[in-house]
Scaffold this motif. Structure first.
Motif, short mmCIF file in Angstrom:
data_model
loop_
_atom_site.label_atom_id
_atom_site.label_comp_id
_atom_site.label_asym_id
_atom_site.label_seq_id
_atom_site.Cartn_x
_atom_site.Cartn_y
_atom_site.Cartn_z
N LYS A 4 2.71 7.35 -8.63
CA LYS A 4 2.13 7.82 -9.89
C LYS A 4 2.43 6.83 -11.02
CE LYS A 4 1.76 11.89 -12.79
NZ LYS A 4 2.14 13.29 -12.97
N SER A 5 3.62 6.28 -11.07
CA SER A 5 3.95 5.32 -12.12
C SER A 5 3.18 4.01 -11.93
CB SER A 5 5.46 5.06 -12.18
OG SER A 5 5.90 4.44 -11.00
N ILE A 6 2.98 3.60 -10.68
CA ILE A 6 2.19 2.38 -10.42
C ILE A 6 0.75 2.60 -10.86
CG2 ILE A 6 1.24 0.93 -8.59
CD1 ILE A 6 3.90 1.35 -7.08
N THR A 17 -4.32 13.74 -11.24
CA THR A 17 -4.57 15.19 -11.25
C THR A 17 -4.17 15.79 -9.90
OG1 THR A 17 -6.47 14.75 -12.66
CG2 THR A 17 -6.35 16.91 -11.67
N ARG A 18 -3.66 17.01 -9.93
CA ARG A 18 -3.37 17.74 -8.69
C ARG A 18 -4.67 18.37 -8.18
NH1 ARG A 18 1.76 18.83 -7.29
NH2 ARG A 18 3.41 18.36 -8.75
N ILE A 19 -4.71 18.66 -6.89
CA ILE A 19 -5.92 19.21 -6.28
C ILE A 19 -6.32 20.51 -6.97
CG2 ILE A 19 -6.86 20.23 -4.17
CD1 ILE A 19 -5.32 18.11 -2.60
N GLY A 28 -18.11 14.33 -13.72
CA GLY A 28 -18.20 12.93 -14.10
C GLY A 28 -16.89 12.35 -14.61
N THR A 29 -15.86 13.17 -14.75
CA THR A 29 -14.56 12.68 -15.21
C THR A 29 -13.88 11.90 -14.10
OG1 THR A 29 -14.29 14.63 -16.62
CG2 THR A 29 -12.32 13.37 -16.12
N ARG A 30 -13.39 10.70 -14.44
CA ARG A 30 -12.66 9.90 -13.45
C ARG A 30 -11.22 10.34 -13.43
NH1 ARG A 30 -14.04 3.67 -13.42
NH2 ARG A 30 -12.94 3.99 -11.48
N THR A 31 -10.67 10.51 -12.22
CA THR A 31 -9.29 10.90 -12.06
C THR A 31 -8.78 10.37 -10.72
OG1 THR A 31 -7.73 12.75 -12.16
CG2 THR A 31 -9.77 13.13 -10.96
N ALA A 32 -7.48 10.34 -10.58
CA ALA A 32 -6.85 9.95 -9.32
C ALA A 32 -6.13 11.17 -8.76
CB ALA A 32 -5.87 8.81 -9.54
N VAL A 33 -6.17 11.31 -7.44
CA VAL A 33 -5.46 12.40 -6.76
C VAL A 33 -4.55 11.75 -5.74
CG1 VAL A 33 -5.68 14.48 -5.37
CG2 VAL A 33 -7.41 13.96 -7.08
N ILE A 34 -3.27 12.09 -5.78
CA ILE A 34 -2.30 11.54 -4.84
C ILE A 34 -1.99 12.59 -3.79
CG2 ILE A 34 0.04 10.65 -4.57
CD1 ILE A 34 -0.14 9.69 -7.47
N ASP A 77 -1.87 17.79 -1.12
CA ASP A 77 -0.76 17.49 -2.02
C ASP A 77 0.24 18.64 -1.92
OD1 ASP A 77 -1.73 19.54 -3.65
OD2 ASP A 77 -2.33 18.23 -5.28
N LEU A 78 1.16 18.73 -2.87
CA LEU A 78 2.20 19.76 -2.78
C LEU A 78 1.66 21.18 -2.94
CD1 LEU A 78 4.99 18.02 -4.86
CD2 LEU A 78 4.85 18.23 -2.38
N ASP A 79 0.49 21.32 -3.56
CA ASP A 79 -0.05 22.65 -3.88
C ASP A 79 -1.17 23.12 -2.98
OD1 ASP A 79 1.63 22.82 -6.14
OD2 ASP A 79 0.20 21.64 -7.30
N ALA A 80 -2.00 22.20 -2.50
CA ALA A 80 -3.23 22.64 -1.83
C ALA A 80 -3.77 21.57 -0.89
CB ALA A 80 -4.28 22.99 -2.88
N ARG A 81 -4.79 21.97 -0.14
CA ARG A 81 -5.56 21.06 0.71
C ARG A 81 -7.01 21.06 0.22
NH1 ARG A 81 -4.45 21.80 7.13
NH2 ARG A 81 -2.51 20.63 7.19
N MET A 82 -7.65 19.90 0.34
CA MET A 82 -9.05 19.78 -0.05
C MET A 82 -9.78 19.03 1.06
SD MET A 82 -10.63 17.86 -3.40
CE MET A 82 -9.81 16.32 -3.05
N ARG A 83 -10.83 19.66 1.58
CA ARG A 83 -11.62 19.02 2.62
C ARG A 83 -12.46 17.92 2.02
NH1 ARG A 83 -15.28 22.10 7.15
NH2 ARG A 83 -15.98 20.21 8.20
N LEU A 84 -12.43 16.75 2.64
CA LEU A 84 -13.21 15.60 2.15
C LEU A 84 -14.52 15.53 2.92
CD1 LEU A 84 -10.36 12.95 1.93
CD2 LEU A 84 -11.17 14.51 0.16
#
Length: 85
Positions: A4-6, A17-19, A28-34, A77-84
């Motif tokens: 996240k810091s990198i 952002t978290r899932i 249309g908002t750009r975000t990163a999900v780890i 992530d720590l909270d949820a799963r998201m199907r890609l």
């Protein structure tokens, strides 16, 4: 925290952002999900199948291939799963 810091250093204008929070973003908002990528494979052998094979007199038939049209990839992530897709 390190990844996240990198990301924050290289792309300070893109928030991480978290899932579970993705639904709150505007389209249309750009975000990163780890998270961790995981492939759910329906034909993957399981330890329970191996256990059953040892316990039963009838052999368990395993498929010749491990890949199926029903397989899918998820981001977790720590909270949820998201199907890609």
């Amino acid at each position: 925290p390190r990844l996240k810091s990198i990301l924050s250093e290289r792309y300070p204008h893109i928030p991480v952002t978290r899932i579970l929070e993705l639904g709150n973003l505007e389209v249309g908002t750009r975000t990163a999900v780890i998270g961790v990528l995981y492939k759910d494979m329906k034909l993957k052998p399981s330890i329970m199948d191996e256990y059953a094979k040892d316990r039963l007199s009838a052999p368990v038939v395993l498929p010749d291939k491990r890949v199926s049209e029903c397989d899918h990839v998820v981001l977790e992530d720590l909270d949820a799963r998201m199907r890609l897709v």
